[in-house]
Design a protein around this motif. Structure first.
Motif, PDB file in Angstrom:
ATOM      1  N   SER A   1       0.858  -1.183   0.000  1.00 49.78           N
ATOM      2  CA  SER A   1       0.000   0.000   0.000  1.00 49.78           C
ATOM      3  C   SER A   1       0.895   1.235   0.000  1.00 49.78           C
ATOM      4  O   SER A   1       1.989   1.218   0.557  1.00 49.78           O
ATOM      5  N   ARG A   2       0.433   2.289  -0.650  1.00 49.48           N
ATOM      6  CA  ARG A   2       1.224   3.512  -0.760  1.00 49.48           C
ATOM      7  C   ARG A   2       1.172   4.280   0.553  1.00 49.48           C
ATOM      8  O   ARG A   2       0.152   4.341   1.223  1.00 49.48           O
ATOM      9  N   VAL A   3       2.288   4.895   0.912  1.00 49.74           N
ATOM     10  CA  VAL A   3       2.366   5.735   2.103  1.00 49.74           C
ATOM     11  C   VAL A   3       2.069   7.167   1.676  1.00 49.74           C
ATOM     12  O   VAL A   3       2.911   7.828   1.054  1.00 49.74           O
ATOM     13  N   GLY A   4       0.851   7.630   1.962  1.00 46.81           N
ATOM     14  CA  GLY A   4       0.445   8.988   1.609  1.00 46.81           C
ATOM     15  C   GLY A   4       0.622   9.262   0.130  1.00 46.81           C
ATOM     16  O   GLY A   4       0.242   8.459  -0.716  1.00 46.81           O
ATOM     17  N   GLU A   5       1.216  10.415  -0.186  1.00 47.61           N
ATOM     18  CA  GLU A   5       1.486  10.795  -1.573  1.00 47.61           C
ATOM     19  C   GLU A   5       2.960  10.609  -1.913  1.00 47.61           C
ATOM     20  O   GLU A   5       3.457  11.149  -2.895  1.00 47.61           O
ATOM     21  N   SER A   6       3.678   9.875  -1.081  1.00 46.43           N
ATOM     22  CA  SER A   6       5.128   9.717  -1.234  1.00 46.43           C
ATOM     23  C   SER A   6       5.481   8.647  -2.251  1.00 46.43           C
ATOM     24  O   SER A   6       4.612   7.982  -2.812  1.00 46.43           O
ATOM     25  N   SER A   7       6.777   8.468  -2.440  1.00 48.26           N
ATOM     26  CA  SER A   7       7.260   7.365  -3.280  1.00 48.26           C
ATOM     27  C   SER A   7       7.693   6.206  -2.386  1.00 48.26           C
ATOM     28  O   SER A   7       8.661   5.521  -2.644  1.00 48.26           O
ATOM     29  N   GLN A   8       6.924   6.016  -1.302  1.00 51.37           N
ATOM     30  CA  GLN A   8       7.165   4.905  -0.396  1.00 51.37           C
ATOM     31  C   GLN A   8       5.950   3.988  -0.390  1.00 51.37           C
ATOM     32  O   GLN A   8       4.830   4.416  -0.665  1.00 51.37           O
TER      33      GLN A   8
ATOM     34  N   SER B   1       2.874 -11.848  10.946  1.00 53.11           N
ATOM     35  CA  SER B   1       2.610 -10.765  10.009  1.00 53.11           C
ATOM     36  C   SER B   1       3.110  -9.445  10.590  1.00 53.11           C
ATOM     37  O   SER B   1       2.795  -9.113  11.729  1.00 53.11           O
ATOM     38  N   LEU B   2       3.910  -8.713   9.824  1.00 58.13           N
ATOM     39  CA  LEU B   2       4.419  -7.395  10.218  1.00 58.13           C
ATOM     40  C   LEU B   2       4.480  -6.490   8.992  1.00 58.13           C
ATOM     41  O   LEU B   2       4.307  -6.943   7.870  1.00 58.13           O
ATOM     42  N   ASP B   3       4.754  -5.202   9.226  1.00 59.87           N
ATOM     43  CA  ASP B   3       4.871  -4.224   8.141  1.00 59.87           C
ATOM     44  C   ASP B   3       6.280  -3.657   8.091  1.00 59.87           C
ATOM     45  O   ASP B   3       6.912  -3.481   9.129  1.00 59.87           O
ATOM     46  N   THR B   4       6.740  -3.338   6.883  1.00 58.72           N
ATOM     47  CA  THR B   4       8.004  -2.631   6.682  1.00 58.72           C
ATOM     48  C   THR B   4       7.794  -1.562   5.613  1.00 58.72           C
ATOM     49  O   THR B   4       7.355  -1.885   4.512  1.00 58.72           O
ATOM     50  N   PRO B   5       8.100  -0.276   5.925  1.00 57.39           N
ATOM     51  CA  PRO B   5       8.020   0.748   4.881  1.00 57.39           C
ATOM     52  C   PRO B   5       9.290   0.714   4.028  1.00 57.39           C
ATOM     53  O   PRO B   5      10.378   0.482   4.543  1.00 57.39           O
ATOM     54  N   MET B   6       9.129   0.926   2.719  1.00 63.54           N
ATOM     55  CA  MET B   6      10.275   0.935   1.811  1.00 63.54           C
ATOM     56  C   MET B   6      10.108   2.035   0.766  1.00 63.54           C
ATOM     57  O   MET B   6       8.996   2.426   0.439  1.00 63.54           O
ATOM     58  N   HIS B   7      11.236   2.484   0.254  1.00 60.82           N
ATOM     59  CA  HIS B   7      11.251   3.479  -0.818  1.00 60.82           C
ATOM     60  C   HIS B   7      11.159   2.764  -2.155  1.00 60.82           C
ATOM     61  O   HIS B   7      11.703   1.675  -2.324  1.00 60.82           O
ATOM     62  N   VAL B   8      10.477   3.408  -3.095  1.00 57.11           N
ATOM     63  CA  VAL B   8      10.377   2.875  -4.446  1.00 57.11           C
ATOM     64  C   VAL B   8      11.197   3.781  -5.356  1.00 57.11           C
ATOM     65  O   VAL B   8      10.905   4.956  -5.511  1.00 57.11           O
ATOM     66  N   GLY B   9      12.244   3.222  -5.922  1.00 55.09           N
ATOM     67  CA  GLY B   9      13.141   3.989  -6.783  1.00 55.09           C
ATOM     68  C   GLY B   9      12.781   3.831  -8.243  1.00 55.09           C
ATOM     69  O   GLY B   9      11.694   3.353  -8.595  1.00 55.09           O
TER      70      GLY B   9
END
Length: 115
Positions: A50-57, A80-88
């Motif tokens: 799922s997208r984090v706000g309007e970011s590229s994460q 089950s856990l969550d990890t935020p990541m950047h999308v390049g």
């Protein structure tokens, strides 16, 4: 064309490496149960993005489930856990944003030095 996500690095980055360790444990538990008891086992990895706000994460929900055969049935576990990541560029996933080259040369800099 950009380089795709490095799968081994990606798995190691999920939950600071704990997820990869959990997958390794599940694989060993199931394999041992299959050999010891002659019945089928199963390991399932589910990745929900799922997208984090309007970011590229993106937030990646990583879920691991497994069923290891036992003498009289199966033993199962799930986590089950969550990890935020950047999308390049090209969708490449990383814990850290891509490094970009300097936008301007000294001559092109929008702020000129005083003379």
């Amino acid at each position: 064309m950009s380089t795709p996500t490095n799968t081994a690095e990606f798995l190691e980055e999920l939950n600071g490496g704990a997820f990869a360790s959990q997958v390794g444990h599940a694989l060993s538990e199931v394999a041992a149960g299959v050999v010891d008891h002659g019945k089928a086992g199963k390991v399932t990895i589910i990745l929900d993005f799922s997208r984090v706000g309007e970011s590229s994460q993106v937030k990646i929900k990583h879920k691991l489930e497994y069923k290891a055969p036992t003498k009289r049935g199966t033993r199962s576990e799930n986590t089950s856990l969550d990890t935020p990541m950047h999308v390049g560029s090209g969708g490449k996933l990383s814990l850290f944003p891509e490094k970009h080259d300097q936008l301007f040369t000294r001559e092109e800099a929008p702020v000129h030095p005083r003379s």
